[in-house]
Design a protein around this motif. Structure first.
Motif: not given
Length: 83
Positions: A58-83
């Motif tokens: 349940a806490l996962t939906s509370c975390y902020p959405t972060l933009e990708n930066e170079g080598l680090n990928t923060y997107r949660r596309t499947q999770l965002e679609i599910f929520l």
């Protein structure tokens, strides 16, 4: 402090997480994590850890959405679609 009384208070927050939802409780817990008084911070960290252990999904939906930066990928596309 009374250790048994502290546990009863934490049980109340766990029940509140079930009834009200973990994201709502998190909005009340976050300011207390950075309170100037150590004893108050300790209680809030115990509550946060309890929420994290018993309601991590349940806490996962509370975390902020972060933009990708170079080598680090923060997107949660499947999770965002599910929520």
């Amino acid at each position: 402090g009374d250790a048994e009384g502290d546990d009863e208070g934490l049980d109340g927050f766990e029940d509140g997480g079930d009834a009200l939802g973990v994201p709502l409780l998190l909005t009340y817990v976050l300011p207390g994590l950075y309170h100037p008084a150590r004893r108050i911070r300790d209680v809030y960290w115990k509550i946060y850890n309890s929420l994290y252990i018993y309601g991590a999904d349940a806490l996962t939906s509370c975390y902020p959405t972060l933009e990708n930066e170079g080598l680090n990928t923060y997107r949660r596309t499947q999770l965002e679609i599910f929520l």
